[in-house]
Design an enzyme around this catalytic site. Structure first.
Site, PDB file in Angstrom:
ATOM      1  N   HIS A 100       0.817  -1.217   0.000  1.00 58.81           N
ATOM      2  CA  HIS A 100       0.000   0.000   0.000  1.00 58.81           C
ATOM      3  C   HIS A 100       0.851   1.268   0.000  1.00 58.81           C
ATOM      4  CE1 HIS A 100      -3.304  -2.715   1.003  1.00 58.81           C
ATOM      5  NE2 HIS A 100      -4.089  -1.773   0.553  1.00 58.81           N
ATOM      6  N   GLY A 101       1.986   1.213   0.623  1.00 55.04           N
ATOM      7  CA  GLY A 101       2.800   2.420   0.649  1.00 55.04           C
ATOM      8  C   GLY A 101       4.117   2.171   1.341  1.00 55.04           C
TER       9      GLY A 101
END
Lengths: 478, 368
Positions: free
Chosen positions: A322-323
């Site tokens: 996701h990041g």
């Protein structure tokens, strides 16, 4: 270009649709090429500097796939080709997404002075995963040979390109190859528009509507106990309506072209436990992680302890997907821990007697929801410090504001909760079945109930009227 | 034609009808008073001045414009009219940059005011996005082009406000609607143009503006964890460039308009915080003044007031809610000073007030 923008709704989409069906009269290949080019144009409107990267990635993976599918290579050479393909994909993803994160951590540990500012190409996480799955399946002998235009469209198909759903080649390419999809089907177009309308409404009216409340917890001012909870809950619902709205819009747009996309959400906040939650939230990512990470790691086949280890690894990497930040790692770790606890409870925990089953289900649902909310705090926060600060405020009932504004905000959040918990979801409303490629069967052939038709028309109108100047989808940054 | 095709046409027509109804509603009620002053329905105003100003510029009669940030947001127009004279319109915007201020002032110039009162400080000249990239200010609404008008008429949020105003205009519903209008659910909650962004009568002034609040804010901003914020966006060259574009450009283009520019009386703690926690930022603030003051005093249509060294205000910490925001009592003093032309910067010695400020900052010792 955003789905929730006037240029997309009134110019791009009608033009692409008209071109697609006009070319569909001339043959089966031209509409596919048209759609692939339109998808690149869609991507280039806001990410022109990364179009070459996307095209390069498609070409690279197609060639690697071709080597794995068409050439009779020695097993060791086949494995080497797969390794080159997957490593190439992960290297590009690593450079653009994780190099800055790595440099920052090295800097923090060893004062290296290295700072990297690399722009993240939108959608790179999605198209990388899509293609890694393709290569792994090609290596396993599970892929038929595809024509380049079909493969290119499978990767770049604009309804899913930026933020999913994560598509599978076996599901999509045969649909692109079918000639029936090139002829306009009024029923599919109507159902597609209604699903798009519901998604647009979720985004512009619901998600954007509650967004200002999120700053109560994550804004510059110190929140009180109630403000921190309102802000955290507001984000919980904002994220759901934003991302599921996007997924609905993608499914609806795709139906206009006669293509069925997989479902990505199934009322996740109605989940009774965390295992159930992950079968309902971002379903295509869960399936990808299960099939291409958890099972290859050994899944549950090597004993309970290794199953928990595999779960933790899968969720940690899922968080990192996701990041590139520690907050996402912690979010993934929390969900990994939740899943381990859930599996352990299923194995060792007491079973509720049928008498108490309804109460136990209610308690389980509430506990699941609360666990998810707490994890979202890490997902939303800019830093670990902010996340811990907000959680500390949520755990400190000594400071309560609960004025007129907070009461109104709490009511607002309660309405959202009621919609998320009790309203039917889009696929239930529309009878969308991805497996059997059917939608709105109850509506087909008979005149649609007027009330339903007008209500959904109003939903589309409200969705369009709710468009704000610039409101990106949260998942664009992943 | 198939049943589905007929339903599809019906669906699209129904959607278009709902949208057209919203457009008609927005045009007739006109919550911003963008097309005409309110006559059919009660005038209501929003505290979101970046949006509201676009309507105020069109609907209000004025010859004087007040512009500024949150430091000039609580003024009452009636006080300005009474003390300074003229008929004023307050266009101040909380946290606004010089770019936003100049853009909105430029739009107001189309109504030919003869005076601009402009609250200015070095903070507004920090780096700012281009006006069309500014997500908080709808530039096209001010430009009155087709995109701006369409975005206003096709706005669902505005249609909701229109319905609310419509309901409020029905005598039967008026009391209930008025009670429910609190700014939380509906943005157009202010019934009097003079009441936009002024402090409510029940606001606890003494509880908000006091020495403890000011000192607490000083401690907060000088805390090593947060002190980096003091320097955020301060770049001398960029600030000068922005100043030339936003301020000098506007003044030069409007030679017939009188500009009363004032630098507000920050508490001395703001400068002391820079002195102690971010001396480089203080130097930029001083250097910027040393550039801007001589430049502004070159213009015959500018009167420059520097209130930053007014010791009886800036050293009395009871006047402040934090290190910069002063109480409504100081607002009234500012208006009196403007009216009486006090603390006007001398064109022959434009940096005299800066020297006094420097001496005060140097000498000030924070009580332990």
């Amino acid at each position: 270009m955003l789905f929730n923008s006037y240029p997309f709704i009134f110019l791009f989409l009608p033009a692409v649709l008209l071109g697609y069906f006009a070319l569909g009269r001339r043959g089966n290949l031209a509409p596919v090429i048209w759609l692939a080019l339109a998808s690149l144009a869609f991507y280039s409107f806001s990410n022109w500097q990364f179009v070459a990267l996307l095209v390069g990635s498609v070409a690279f993976n197609y060639v690697i796939g071709l080597l794995l599918i068409a050439r009779k290579l020695r097993p060791s050479l086949r494995f080497a080709v797969l390794t080159v393909g997957v490593a190439g994909d992960l290297l590009v993803l690593g450079i653009f997404k994780y190099a800055g994160f790595l440099a920052a951590n090295l800097n923090a540990m060893f004062s290296t002075g290295i700072t990297l500012h690399i722009l993240l190409p939108v959608g790179i996480s999605f198209y990388t995963f899509t293609q890694v799955a393709f290569l792994v399946d090609a290596y396993g002998g599970n892929v038929a040979r595809y024509a380049l235009p079909h493969y290119a469209l499978f990767v770049t198909y604009f309804p899913h390109l930026i933020a999913g759903p994560i598509l599978h080649h076996k599901d999509m390419i045969p649909q692109f190859e079918r000639s029936e999809t090139k002829r306009p089907d009024a029923h599919l177009i109507l159902c597609g528009l209604i699903i798009f309308a519901i998604g647009l409404f979720k985004k512009t009216c619901l998600a954007d509507g509650i967004q200002p409340l999120v700053s109560l917890a994550f804004g510059p001012n110190a929140p009180s106990f109630d403000q921190a909870w309102i802000g955290a809950l507001a984000y919980t619902f904002q994220l759901y309506f934003d991302f599921s709205g996007y997924s609905d819009m993608a499914i609806g747009i795709s139906l206009l072209f006669g293509i069925f996309l997989p479902l990505n959400f199934n009322s996740p906040y109605k989940a009774k436990n965390i295992i159930d939650f992950w079968r309902r939230w971002h379903m295509t990512l869960s399936q990808f992680l299960r099939d291409y990470l958890y099972i290859p790691l050994g899944g549950n086949r090597r004993g309970r302890v290794l199953r928990y280890v595999n779960l933790m690894i899968t969720m940690l990497l899922g968080g990192l997907w996701h990041g590139a930040a520690w907050t996402f790692v912690v979010w993934g770790a929390l969900h990994g821990a939740y899943l381990c606890i859930n599996h352990a409870w299923n194995n060792f925990g007491p079973k509720a007697s049928p008498r108490f089953a309804p109460a136990a289900n209610l308690a389980a649902g509430l506990l699941t929801f609360l666990s998810v909310v707490i994890a979202w705090v890490f997902f939303r926060a800019d830093s670990m410090d902010t996340a811990l600060y907000v959680l500390a405020k949520m755990a400190d009932p000594t400071k309560v504001a609960f004025g007129k504004s907070e009461m109104a905000y709490a009511l607002f959040v309660a309405i959202y909760a009621a919609v998320a918990w009790f309203a039917p979801n889009t696929q239930e409303i529309m009878g969308y079945d991805h497996e059997s490629r059917t939608v709105g069967e109850k509506l087909r052939g008979v005149r649609m109930r007027q009330l339903f038709l007008y209500a959904t028309a109003a939903v589309l109108a409200f969705g369009i009227l709710g468009i704000q100047q610039h409101s990106e989808f949260i998942y664009f940054r992943f | 034609m198939s049943v589905s095709a007929k339903s599809l046409i019906q669906f699209l027509c129904a959607s278009a009808t709902v949208m057209l109804l919203a457009v008609v509603l927005n045009f007739v009620v006109d919550p911003l008073q963008y097309f005409r002053p309110a006559r059919l329905f009660a005038a209501m105003y929003s505290p979101d001045s970046r949006m509201q100003d676009a309507g105020l510029i069109q609907s209000q009669r004025f010859d004087t414009v007040l512009m500024g940030t949150s430091l000039a947001i609580h003024f009452r127009q009636s006080d300005i009219d009474h003390i300074v004279g003229g008929r004023s319109l307050k266009l101040s915007m909380t946290g606004s940059t010089s770019h936003e201020q100049s853009f909105v002032l430029n739009a107001a110039m189309a109504r030919h005011p003869n005076r601009v009162i402009w609250q200015m400080d070095d903070w507004i000249f920090r780096d700012a996005p281009e006006i069309d990239s500014d997500i908080y200010l709808q530039a096209d609404l001010y430009r009155r082009n087709s995109k701006g008008i369409a975005s206003y008429l096709f706005s669902g949020a505005m249609a909701r406000e229109s319905l609310w105003i419509l309901a409020r205009s029905v005598p039967l519903f008026e009391p209930v609607v008025a009670r429910l209008t609190n700014g939380v659910m509906f943005k157009f909650s202010i019934a009097d143009v003079d009441g936009i962004n002024v402090l409510r009568p029940d606001f606890d002034v003494a509880g908000f503006y006091n020495a403890q609040a000011a000192v607490a804010a000083f401690r907060r901003i000088t805390d090593p964890v947060r002190s980096a914020y003091l320097a955020e966006g301060y770049d001398y060259d960029a600030m000068v460039k922005t100043f030339e574009r936003d301020v000098v450009g506007l003044i030069e283009n409007n030679p017939d308009v009188k500009f009363d520019i004032y630098f507000p009386p920050y508490s001395i703690l703001q400068f002391v915080a820079m002195r102690d926690a971010s001396p480089a930022t203080l130097k930029i603030a001083y250097d910027f003044t040393a550039y801007a003051f001589p430049r502004l005093t070159q213009f015959s249509n500018v009167t420059l007031h520097d209130f930053r060294d007014v010791k009886e205000v800036s050293h009395d910490l009871g006047n402040y809610g934090d290190v910069i925001h002063h109480s409504p009592a100081v607002d009234l003093k500012i208006l009196s000073w403007l009216a009486e032309r006090e603390y006007v910067v001398d064109r022959t010695a434009p940096l005299a007030s800066l020297q006094r400020l420097k001496a005060q900052v140097e000498a000030y010792r924070v009580a332990r």
